[in-house]
Design an enzyme around this catalytic site. Structure first.
Site, mmCIF file in Angstrom:
data_model
loop_
_atom_site.group_PDB
_atom_site.id
_atom_site.type_symbol
_atom_site.label_atom_id
_atom_site.label_comp_id
_atom_site.label_asym_id
_atom_site.label_seq_id
_atom_site.Cartn_x
_atom_site.Cartn_y
_atom_site.Cartn_z
ATOM 1 N N ASP A 102 0.625 -0.969 0.404
ATOM 2 C CA ASP A 102 -0.276 0.150 0.064
ATOM 3 C C ASP A 102 1.101 1.760 -0.313
ATOM 4 O O ASP A 102 1.753 1.382 0.818
ATOM 5 C CB ASP A 102 -1.077 -0.068 1.349
ATOM 6 C CG ASP A 102 -1.963 -1.021 0.907
ATOM 7 O OD1 ASP A 102 -2.279 -1.711 -0.173
ATOM 8 O OD2 ASP A 102 -2.367 -1.407 2.459
ATOM 9 N N TYR A 103 0.003 2.452 -0.483
ATOM 10 C CA TYR A 103 1.097 3.603 -0.549
ATOM 11 C C TYR A 103 1.429 3.650 0.984
ATOM 12 O O TYR A 103 2.828 4.265 1.148
ATOM 13 C CB TYR A 103 -0.281 4.622 -0.839
ATOM 14 C CG TYR A 103 -0.321 6.314 -0.847
ATOM 15 C CD1 TYR A 103 1.368 6.893 -2.173
ATOM 16 C CD2 TYR A 103 0.136 7.211 -0.030
ATOM 17 C CE1 TYR A 103 1.682 7.700 -2.748
ATOM 18 C CE2 TYR A 103 0.426 8.722 -0.497
ATOM 19 C CZ TYR A 103 1.321 8.450 -1.657
ATOM 20 O OH TYR A 103 1.555 10.110 -2.082
#
Ligand code: URA
Length: 239
Positions: A102-103
């Site tokens: 994820d970011y």
């Protein structure tokens, strides 16, 4: 330098056996000269022609290990123009990430142009372990750990057996540090597993993929895998 018939076969033009026949029967030219000797070695600069058609040689396979920082997207191109993990790697070869972080997740990520390798590493059947360290809000108990270990329902499916242990409690901040080892890679799997037992992940880092870890790298840094490591991963992934 590689044998001509191997280079032809690797290009996807035909099988190695058929390539040998084509060579022996005078259909193959190297740099404009007909070559009918089977042992002939060629290198990447040589032009290989079969019945007048130039074959494109297989691209060299590359494997990178990146320490992904927070705030970078795991794609090759982002429609919002955010920085991607591929932007962090200085190469002209078209590579893509193996799976996703994820970011806001940090840690180990592999990137390659070897599709077969990427699929094998990601496929749950091959049971490649990924070790995560999660900081979660609240103090996690033994029972909840057990639920993570046994498998828990997320997105309508039960996760595979996992390893989970508490590394640390911090009563002051009311947080727990948990190590979770899984071999599946469902979307947001770690966050969803904790969510399913009623906890929110505040921070997430992937520290290990199989035998590979982040030793020697700082956030944002990367290195190439060495041939031994690639071979070992191929073996672990049943390739
Ligand atoms: N699980 C998640 O929830 N996020 C990641 O980035 C990786 C695994």
């Amino acid at each position: 330098m590689e044998r001509l018939q191997k280079v032809i076969a690797d290009s996807g033009y035909t099988s190695r056996r058929k390539a040998e026949t084509l060579i022996c029967t005078g259909h193959v030219k190297v740099n404009g000269m007909t070559v009918s000797e089977l042992g002939t070695k060629v290198n990447t600069n040589d032009t290989i022609e079969i019945d007048g058609e130039i074959i494109t040689k297989e691209e060299q396979k590359v494997y990178y290990l990146l320490y992904k920082p927070r705030g970078v997207v795991t794609t090759t191109k982002d429609d919002k123009n955010r920085k991607t993990v591929v932007d962090l790697i200085d190469t002209k070869i078209r590579i893509y990430p193996v799976g996703r972080l994820d970011y806001d997740t940090t840690g180990i990520l592999l990137l390659t142009n070897d599709g077969e390798f990427a699929n094998a590493i990601m496929h749950p059947r091959n049971k490649i372990d990924k070790r995560y360290i999660a900081k979660v809000k609240g103090l996690i108990g033994k029972e909840q750990l057990l639920r993570l270990q046994k498998g828990i329902l997320i997105d309508g499916k039960v996760t595979a057996k996992a390893q989970a242990r508490i590394k640390k409690y911090d009563k002051k901040t009311d947080t727990s540090i948990v190590e979770l080892i899984i071999h599946e890679g469902k979307n947001h799997q770690v966050k969803k597993m904790f969510e399913a037992i009623g906890y929110t992940v505040l921070k997430l880092k992937r520290e290990q993929i199989s035998f590979l870890d982040l030793t020697g790298l700082k956030s944002g840094e990367y290195r190439m895998l060495n041939p031994k490591e690639v071979k070992k991963l191929y073996h672990e992934a049943n390739l």
